[in-house]
Motif scaffolding. Structure first.
Motif, PDB file in Angstrom:
ATOM      1  N   ASN A  94       0.920  -1.555  -0.132  1.00  0.00           N
ATOM      2  CA  ASN A  94      -0.078   0.176   0.131  1.00  0.00           C
ATOM      3  C   ASN A  94       0.910   1.474  -0.104  1.00  0.00           C
ATOM      4  N   VAL A  95       0.330   2.713  -0.978  1.00  0.00           N
ATOM      5  CA  VAL A  95       1.078   3.251  -0.891  1.00  0.00           C
ATOM      6  C   VAL A  95       0.264   4.118   0.670  1.00  0.00           C
ATOM      7  N   VAL A  96       1.636   5.023   1.273  1.00  0.00           N
ATOM      8  CA  VAL A  96       1.716   5.159   2.757  1.00  0.00           C
ATOM      9  C   VAL A  96       2.444   6.592   2.145  1.00  0.00           C
TER      10      VAL A  96
ATOM     11  N   PRO B 243       6.293  -6.239   7.804  1.00  0.00           N
ATOM     12  CA  PRO B 243       6.175  -4.712   7.325  1.00  0.00           C
ATOM     13  C   PRO B 243       7.353  -4.159   6.837  1.00  0.00           C
ATOM     14  N   VAL B 244       7.823  -3.341   5.482  1.00  0.00           N
ATOM     15  CA  VAL B 244       8.841  -2.694   5.494  1.00  0.00           C
ATOM     16  C   VAL B 244       8.811  -1.619   4.456  1.00  0.00           C
ATOM     17  N   LYS B 245       8.933  -0.289   5.022  1.00  0.00           N
ATOM     18  CA  LYS B 245       9.012  -0.010   3.948  1.00  0.00           C
ATOM     19  C   LYS B 245      10.143   1.077   3.184  1.00  0.00           C
ATOM     20  N   PHE B 246       9.722   1.230   2.013  1.00  0.00           N
ATOM     21  CA  PHE B 246      10.335   1.013   0.823  1.00  0.00           C
ATOM     22  C   PHE B 246       9.887   2.541   0.452  1.00  0.00           C
ATOM     23  N   ALA B 247      10.708   3.316  -0.498  1.00  0.00           N
ATOM     24  CA  ALA B 247      11.208   4.368  -2.319  1.00  0.00           C
ATOM     25  C   ALA B 247      10.326   3.596  -2.416  1.00  0.00           C
ATOM     26  N   ALA B 248       8.908   5.000  -3.185  1.00  0.00           N
ATOM     27  CA  ALA B 248       9.168   3.700  -4.408  1.00  0.00           C
ATOM     28  C   ALA B 248       8.731   4.906  -5.563  1.00  0.00           C
ATOM     29  N   ARG B 249       8.854   4.428  -6.726  1.00  0.00           N
ATOM     30  CA  ARG B 249       8.904   5.491  -7.908  1.00  0.00           C
ATOM     31  C   ARG B 249       7.097   4.633  -8.952  1.00  0.00           C
ATOM     32  N   SER B 250       6.706   5.507  -9.832  1.00  0.00           N
ATOM     33  CA  SER B 250       6.098   4.901 -10.707  1.00  0.00           C
ATOM     34  C   SER B 250       6.087   5.456 -11.552  1.00  0.00           C
ATOM     35  N   ALA B 251       5.485   4.653 -13.274  1.00  0.00           N
ATOM     36  CA  ALA B 251       4.958   5.274 -14.392  1.00  0.00           C
ATOM     37  C   ALA B 251       3.837   6.665 -14.268  1.00  0.00           C
TER      38      ALA B 251
ATOM     39  N   ARG C  76      -2.027   8.104  -1.990  1.00  0.00           N
ATOM     40  CA  ARG C  76      -1.776   7.493  -0.916  1.00  0.00           C
ATOM     41  C   ARG C  76      -3.211   6.779  -0.775  1.00  0.00           C
ATOM     42  N   GLY C  77      -2.786   5.385  -0.233  1.00  0.00           N
ATOM     43  CA  GLY C  77      -3.887   4.151   0.284  1.00  0.00           C
ATOM     44  C   GLY C  77      -4.489   3.234  -1.335  1.00  0.00           C
ATOM     45  N   THR C  78      -3.505   3.843  -2.084  1.00  0.00           N
ATOM     46  CA  THR C  78      -3.525   2.299  -3.441  1.00  0.00           C
ATOM     47  C   THR C  78      -2.976   1.664  -3.423  1.00  0.00           C
ATOM     48  N   GLU C  79      -3.872   0.230  -3.249  1.00  0.00           N
ATOM     49  CA  GLU C  79      -2.676  -0.964  -3.993  1.00  0.00           C
ATOM     50  C   GLU C  79      -1.556  -0.914  -4.658  1.00  0.00           C
ATOM     51  N   VAL C  80      -0.876  -1.688  -4.395  1.00  0.00           N
ATOM     52  CA  VAL C  80      -0.081  -1.646  -5.881  1.00  0.00           C
ATOM     53  C   VAL C  80       1.082  -2.984  -5.701  1.00  0.00           C
ATOM     54  N   TRP C  81       1.756  -2.860  -6.749  1.00  0.00           N
ATOM     55  CA  TRP C  81       2.785  -4.420  -7.167  1.00  0.00           C
ATOM     56  C   TRP C  81       3.761  -3.762  -7.505  1.00  0.00           C
ATOM     57  N   VAL C  82       4.759  -4.534  -6.823  1.00  0.00           N
ATOM     58  CA  VAL C  82       6.177  -4.339  -7.077  1.00  0.00           C
ATOM     59  C   VAL C  82       7.045  -4.685  -8.033  1.00  0.00           C
TER      60      VAL C  82
ATOM     61  N   PRO D   4      15.556  -1.870  -7.781  1.00  0.00           N
ATOM     62  CA  PRO D   4      16.459  -1.319  -8.028  1.00  0.00           C
ATOM     63  C   PRO D   4      17.440  -1.101  -7.410  1.00  0.00           C
ATOM     64  N   SER D   5      17.326  -0.583  -6.192  1.00  0.00           N
ATOM     65  CA  SER D   5      18.278  -0.688  -4.543  1.00  0.00           C
ATOM     66  C   SER D   5      17.532  -2.056  -4.070  1.00  0.00           C
ATOM     67  N   ALA D   6      18.390  -1.790  -2.486  1.00  0.00           N
ATOM     68  CA  ALA D   6      17.653  -2.205  -1.226  1.00  0.00           C
ATOM     69  C   ALA D   6      17.303  -1.701  -0.732  1.00  0.00           C
ATOM     70  N   THR D   7      16.400  -0.314  -1.509  1.00  0.00           N
ATOM     71  CA  THR D   7      15.843   0.464  -0.700  1.00  0.00           C
ATOM     72  C   THR D   7      15.179   1.119  -1.393  1.00  0.00           C
ATOM     73  N   SER D   8      14.839   1.134  -2.345  1.00  0.00           N
ATOM     74  CA  SER D   8      13.564   1.350  -3.330  1.00  0.00           C
ATOM     75  C   SER D   8      12.515   0.117  -4.221  1.00  0.00           C
ATOM     76  N   VAL D   9      11.494   0.684  -4.850  1.00  0.00           N
ATOM     77  CA  VAL D   9      10.416  -0.237  -5.842  1.00  0.00           C
ATOM     78  C   VAL D   9      10.376   0.226  -6.412  1.00  0.00           C
ATOM     79  N   LEU D  10      10.055   0.214  -7.813  1.00  0.00           N
ATOM     80  CA  LEU D  10       9.182   0.269  -8.734  1.00  0.00           C
ATOM     81  C   LEU D  10       7.376  -0.696  -8.635  1.00  0.00           C
ATOM     82  N   VAL D  11       6.628   0.062  -8.550  1.00  0.00           N
ATOM     83  CA  VAL D  11       5.996  -0.163  -8.511  1.00  0.00           C
ATOM     84  C   VAL D  11       4.395  -0.331  -9.496  1.00  0.00           C
ATOM     85  N   ARG D  12       3.487  -0.416  -9.693  1.00  0.00           N
ATOM     86  CA  ARG D  12       2.618  -0.301 -10.294  1.00  0.00           C
ATOM     87  C   ARG D  12       0.646  -0.345  -9.878  1.00  0.00           C
ATOM     88  N   PRO D  13      -0.161   0.375  -9.853  1.00  0.00           N
ATOM     89  CA  PRO D  13      -1.400   0.128  -9.107  1.00  0.00           C
ATOM     90  C   PRO D  13      -2.112  -0.715  -9.893  1.00  0.00           C
TER      91      PRO D  13
END
Length: 169
Positions: free
Chosen positions: A113-115, A134-142, A147-153, A157-166
């Motif tokens: 979930n987007v926080v 539960p782990v919080k990551f920095a996230a980018r999206s196209a 906030r509150g939207t469910e996303v898929w990873v 690209p790094s140990a602390t960030s993810v690329l997601v899509r709704p």
């Protein structure tokens, strides 16, 4: 009695030195007798044998009043018993393997979930479950994600960030 006490103290001093100089003598005796005594000639096993041989002899002389030969026999038996227990305990610890730690690849395909809202050209934050935690990551999206939207990873690209899509439902 002084000889047995000296033997016991020598074992304790060697054990203390092995703790202070961790690993300094590891592997020194590994190839003794063609490797047939691996583990038995480890420093904890040797120091356990020396200490209990000495202290067992002191106890036998002081408590039971036995002579040097009897004290040596009692000390040797307690020393061998302690060496065996130390060997078995160290083998049990060496067999105790932990699970493989999770990696970035384990994140791919998980939902979260987007926080903190994710802007189109920047980072937001998502909360995902990794190995049950539960782990919080920095996230980018196209696309921008509220906030509150469910996303898929999609990628990590790094140990602390993810690329997601709704998630489309």
């Amino acid at each position: 009695m002084a000889w047995f006490l000296g033997l016991g103290i020598t074992g304790v001093v060697l054990l203390a030195l092995s703790l202070v100089f961790d690993g300094l003598l590891d592997g020194t005796l590994d190839s003794a007798l063609g490797g047939g005594l691996d583990g038995w000639l480890s420093l904890p096993v040797i120091t356990g044998f020396l200490s209990m041989t000495g202290f067992g002899g002191v106890i036998a002389q002081a408590a039971w009043g036995v002579g040097p030969v009897g004290a040596t026999a009692v000390g040797a038996l307690t020393g061998v018993g302690t060496a065996w227990l130390t060997y078995r305990f160290s083998r049990a610890l060496m067999r105790d393997q932990t699970a493989v730690p999770p990696t970035g690849d384990d994140l791919i395909g998980t939902s979260g979930n987007v926080v903190t809202a994710i802007p189109a050209d920047g980072f937001g934050e998502v909360l995902v479950r990794l190995a049950g935690q539960p782990v919080k990551f920095a996230a980018r999206s196209a696309t921008p994600v509220a906030r509150g939207t469910e996303v898929w990873v999609e990628a990590a690209p790094s140990a602390t960030s993810v690329l997601v899509r709704p998630v489309d439902r």
